[in-house]
Motif scaffolding. Structure first.
Motif, PDB file in Angstrom:
ATOM      1  N   ASP A  58      36.927  39.592  40.790  1.00  0.00           N
ATOM      2  CA  ASP A  58      37.277  39.472  42.204  1.00  0.00           C
ATOM      3  C   ASP A  58      36.303  38.538  42.927  1.00  0.00           C
ATOM      4  N   ASN A 100      38.169  47.307  41.924  1.00  0.00           N
ATOM      5  CA  ASN A 100      37.250  48.128  41.128  1.00  0.00           C
ATOM      6  C   ASN A 100      35.815  47.732  41.405  1.00  0.00           C
ATOM      7  N   SER A 108      47.120  38.949  44.896  1.00  0.00           N
ATOM      8  CA  SER A 108      47.935  39.759  43.984  1.00  0.00           C
ATOM      9  C   SER A 108      47.134  40.248  42.780  1.00  0.00           C
ATOM     10  N   ALA A 109      46.065  39.537  42.411  1.00  0.00           N
ATOM     11  CA  ALA A 109      45.259  39.922  41.258  1.00  0.00           C
ATOM     12  C   ALA A 109      44.062  40.778  41.646  1.00  0.00           C
ATOM     13  N   TYR A 110      43.923  41.111  42.919  1.00  0.00           N
ATOM     14  CA  TYR A 110      42.775  41.893  43.380  1.00  0.00           C
ATOM     15  C   TYR A 110      42.810  43.283  42.766  1.00  0.00           C
ATOM     16  N   THR A 111      41.682  43.671  42.155  1.00  0.00           N
ATOM     17  CA  THR A 111      41.628  44.982  41.500  1.00  0.00           C
ATOM     18  C   THR A 111      40.980  46.026  42.385  1.00  0.00           C
ATOM     19  N   SER A 136      33.552  44.830  39.268  1.00  0.00           N
ATOM     20  CA  SER A 136      34.420  43.823  38.673  1.00  0.00           C
ATOM     21  C   SER A 136      34.026  42.456  39.216  1.00  0.00           C
TER      22      SER A 136
END
Length: 106
Positions: free
Chosen positions: A80, A74, A69-72, A77
């Motif tokens: 991750d 980008n 759920s917190a995976y960006t 970054s």
């Protein structure tokens, strides 16, 4: 190394156990020998490896859901990567605990 008294008992010494006797070998370290006729019973010690494995499995699932759920996504970054490496370390610990639990059950 010291040998027992007598010229015949040097390096040619032979230790042969008589009926009901014992022969002890030592490689130069301190050895304590207690001879008695007690029977020693080794009781199985209760370990909590199974519970620890269950807790780690629950933590793995929760951390996986959090990481997904917190995976960006980008580029550049490092958060991750840190979450992914943390999850893989937790998974390795879980697998180790499960293996240990199975080995204790055998």
């Amino acid at each position: 190394m010291t040998y027992p008294n007598g010229p015949q008992q040097g390096p040619q010494q032979h230790n042969i156990a008589s009926y009901g006797g014992n022969v002890f070998a030592n490689q130069g370290k301190k050895m304590t020998v207690r001879q008695d006729n007690r029977t020693i019973i080794h009781a199985r010690m209760r370990t909590f490896t199974g519970w620890a494995a269950l807790v780690m499995i629950a933590a793995d699932v929760a951390f996986f859901v959090y990481g997904a759920s917190a995976y960006t996504g980008n580029e550049g970054s490092s958060a991750d990567l840190v979450r992914a490496v943390t999850y893989l370390v937790m998974l390795a610990v879980t697998i180790s605990l499960v293996r240990r639990w199975f080995r204790q059950r055998l």
